[in-house]
Design a protein around this motif. Structure first.
Motif, PDB file in Angstrom:
ATOM      1  N   PHE A  26      55.869  26.276 -62.231  1.00  0.00           N
ATOM      2  CA  PHE A  26      56.877  25.244 -62.457  1.00  0.00           C
ATOM      3  C   PHE A  26      57.877  25.317 -61.322  1.00  0.00           C
ATOM      4  N   LEU A  27      58.101  24.207 -60.651  1.00  0.00           N
ATOM      5  CA  LEU A  27      58.993  24.146 -59.500  1.00  0.00           C
ATOM      6  C   LEU A  27      58.626  25.196 -58.448  1.00  0.00           C
ATOM      7  N   GLY A  28      57.337  25.344 -58.220  1.00  0.00           N
ATOM      8  CA  GLY A  28      56.854  26.214 -57.154  1.00  0.00           C
ATOM      9  C   GLY A  28      56.829  27.692 -57.462  1.00  0.00           C
ATOM     10  N   SER A  29      57.043  28.070 -58.714  1.00  0.00           N
ATOM     11  CA  SER A  29      57.064  29.483 -59.068  1.00  0.00           C
ATOM     12  C   SER A  29      56.289  29.727 -60.366  1.00  0.00           C
ATOM     13  N   ALA A  30      55.630  30.899 -60.428  1.00  0.00           N
ATOM     14  CA  ALA A  30      54.900  31.292 -61.632  1.00  0.00           C
ATOM     15  C   ALA A  30      55.746  32.144 -62.567  1.00  0.00           C
ATOM     16  N   SER A  31      56.990  32.401 -62.204  1.00  0.00           N
ATOM     17  CA  SER A  31      57.835  33.275 -63.019  1.00  0.00           C
ATOM     18  C   SER A  31      58.080  32.707 -64.416  1.00  0.00           C
ATOM     19  N   THR A  32      58.014  33.586 -65.403  1.00  0.00           N
ATOM     20  CA  THR A  32      58.277  33.204 -66.786  1.00  0.00           C
ATOM     21  C   THR A  32      59.778  33.077 -67.004  1.00  0.00           C
ATOM     22  N   TYR A  33      60.206  31.942 -67.542  1.00  0.00           N
ATOM     23  CA  TYR A  33      61.613  31.746 -67.879  1.00  0.00           C
ATOM     24  C   TYR A  33      61.678  31.399 -69.354  1.00  0.00           C
ATOM     25  N   LEU A  34      61.938  32.405 -70.180  1.00  0.00           N
ATOM     26  CA  LEU A  34      61.863  32.241 -71.628  1.00  0.00           C
ATOM     27  C   LEU A  34      62.881  31.260 -72.191  1.00  0.00           C
ATOM     28  N   GLN A  35      64.089  31.233 -71.609  1.00  0.00           N
ATOM     29  CA  GLN A  35      65.134  30.368 -72.150  1.00  0.00           C
ATOM     30  C   GLN A  35      64.711  28.900 -72.159  1.00  0.00           C
ATOM     31  N   ALA A  36      63.909  28.497 -71.163  1.00  0.00           N
ATOM     32  CA  ALA A  36      63.457  27.111 -71.086  1.00  0.00           C
ATOM     33  C   ALA A  36      61.984  26.958 -71.465  1.00  0.00           C
ATOM     34  N   GLY A  37      61.271  28.082 -71.599  1.00  0.00           N
ATOM     35  CA  GLY A  37      59.883  28.039 -72.027  1.00  0.00           C
ATOM     36  C   GLY A  37      58.910  27.500 -70.992  1.00  0.00           C
ATOM     37  N   PHE A  38      59.110  27.854 -69.715  1.00  0.00           N
ATOM     38  CA  PHE A  38      58.150  27.411 -68.705  1.00  0.00           C
ATOM     39  C   PHE A  38      57.783  28.550 -67.766  1.00  0.00           C
ATOM     40  N   GLY A  39      56.676  28.343 -67.041  1.00  0.00           N
ATOM     41  CA  GLY A  39      56.197  29.337 -66.091  1.00  0.00           C
ATOM     42  C   GLY A  39      55.417  30.452 -66.755  1.00  0.00           C
ATOM     43  N   GLY A  40      54.723  31.247 -65.948  1.00  0.00           N
ATOM     44  CA  GLY A  40      54.023  32.423 -66.456  1.00  0.00           C
ATOM     45  C   GLY A  40      52.872  32.073 -67.376  1.00  0.00           C
ATOM     46  N   HIS A  41      52.905  32.644 -68.572  1.00  0.00           N
ATOM     47  CA  HIS A  41      51.864  32.414 -69.576  1.00  0.00           C
ATOM     48  C   HIS A  41      52.449  31.594 -70.719  1.00  0.00           C
ATOM     49  N   GLU A  42      52.343  30.289 -70.597  1.00  0.00           N
ATOM     50  CA  GLU A  42      52.870  29.360 -71.612  1.00  0.00           C
ATOM     51  C   GLU A  42      54.365  29.533 -71.827  1.00  0.00           C
ATOM     52  N   GLY A  43      55.060  30.015 -70.788  1.00  0.00           N
ATOM     53  CA  GLY A  43      56.511  30.155 -70.862  1.00  0.00           C
ATOM     54  C   GLY A  43      56.991  31.221 -71.828  1.00  0.00           C
ATOM     55  N   ARG A  44      56.151  32.203 -72.133  1.00  0.00           N
ATOM     56  CA  ARG A  44      56.539  33.231 -73.114  1.00  0.00           C
ATOM     57  C   ARG A  44      55.994  34.594 -72.714  1.00  0.00           C
ATOM     58  N   ALA A  45      56.426  35.602 -73.462  1.00  0.00           N
ATOM     59  CA  ALA A  45      55.904  36.952 -73.249  1.00  0.00           C
ATOM     60  C   ALA A  45      54.483  37.038 -73.805  1.00  0.00           C
TER      61      ALA A  45
END
Length: 337
Positions: A124-143
């Motif tokens: 999301f926006l060029g990054s795979a980092s998980t951002y839990l507060q918004a629920g995007f990136g990484g693995h479905e936006g979560r841990a």
């Protein structure tokens, strides 16, 4: 494919973060211990921005459905493959069918796993980092949760050379590891009693002289409410000498804010983009990784340094990481695994 047998306390996919979007209210995020994240990738021939797994305080467990080249850096969570201790900070080749398990962190707070090619993730926006507060990136936006799976991207030519060299070694256990590893000089792990270096913040002049003195002379304890957004500290309250209305303004990794209760908060990767609390100090960039490895109950001390010294320390750290990258590439090219 890698199967998640146990998810650990808090395991997410992270990379170097999504820079350039704070003006839209989107946090940079990314790995909290950026040095451990980068070196995990560098030692196995990845791009240093490739996605890694970040585990916090308590590690996870994985089943390898196929052989894989990996590395483990950061805090020590006592990694074992099929019960055999795994060395950290170096390339490790794991065979198909083996299990990698971690325990609780005995040193540090966050451990990183990199695999050749990096982990596949939602960008999301060029990054795979998980951002839990918004629920995007990484693995479905979560841990991660038990039963999840991880896929790898295609390996680099250097990673393939490391695999070839490791498979040629005589293997007496469930994995093969290189004889070399990253020097402790490149691992700024925080130790109890070791000061975290800071320089004056924008509102340093608004605080009482006694509070400024206490800030660098007294130890603070890390509160259990700390997370990826920030480290909450408990200790001698810090008081303002001048009551001044603070307009919300940009904050960054390592900004030390002091709310009305006088207990400082050190902002981390998932921080908000702006803040209206007075900023007493700013952690030197070279000590961000130390900051990322403190855990609840740890004692933290601060040492004030000039801004120019903070710049010198960062340049020195970056130079050493570049040296590590060059030295590793040379060893692999010469076949010294």
């Amino acid at each position: 494919m890698i199967e998640v047998l146990e998810a650990g306390l808090f395991t997410t996919i992270q990379d170097s973060g999504r820079a350039g979007y704070q003006k839209y209210g989107v946090s940079v995020g990314g790995a909290v211990d950026t040095v451990a994240h980068r070196l995990a990738n560098i030692v196995i021939g990845n791009d240093e921005n490739d996605a890694t797994l970040e585990m916090t305080l308590q590690g996870a467990a994985f089943h390898f459905r196929e052989a894989a080249l990996l590395s483990i850096t950061g805090g020590d969570m006592q990694p074992r493959i099929d019960g055999v201790p795994v060395p950290m900070w170096r390339p490790v080749y794991v065979h198909k069918g083996n299990e990698l398990r971690f325990g609780n962190a005995v040193k540090g707070a966050r451990t990183y796993i990199a695999v050749a090619g990096g982990f596949q993730a939602d960008e999301f926006l060029g990054s795979a980092s998980t951002y839990l507060q918004a629920g995007f990136g990484g693995h479905e936006g979560r841990a991660f949760q038990k039963g999840g799976t991880l896929e790898r991207n295609r390996s680099s030519a250097m990673s393939e050379r490391i695999v070839d060299q490791l498979t040629e070694k005589r293997i007496n256990g469930p994995f093969a590891a290189s004889d070399w590893w990253v020097s402790d000089m490149a691992v700024p792990m925080n130790n109890q009693g070791e000061a975290i270096r800071v320089f004056e913040g924008r509102h340093h002049h608004l605080f009482e002289e006694e509070s400024i003195r206490s800030f660098t002379e007294e130890a603070y304890q890390v509160d259990t409410k700390s997370d990826r957004m920030g480290i909450r500290l408990k200790g001698e309250p810090l008081n303002l000498s001048v009551k001044e209305e603070i307009i919300s303004e940009p904050v960054t990794f390592g900004t030390i804010q002091v709310p009305q209760n006088g207990q400082p908060i050190v902002l981390l990767a998932d921080r908000q983009t702006t803040g209206g609390y007075p900023k007493l100090a700013q952690v030197a960039s070279a000590d961000f990784s130390k900051l990322g490895q403190v855990k609840p109950g740890d004692k933290v001390r601060f040492m004030m340094i000039p801004h120019r010294e903070a710049e010198r320390l960062l340049l020195e750290q970056e130079q050493y990481i570049r040296w590590c990258r060059s030295a590793i590439r040379r060893k692999v090219e010469e076949g010294h695994i």
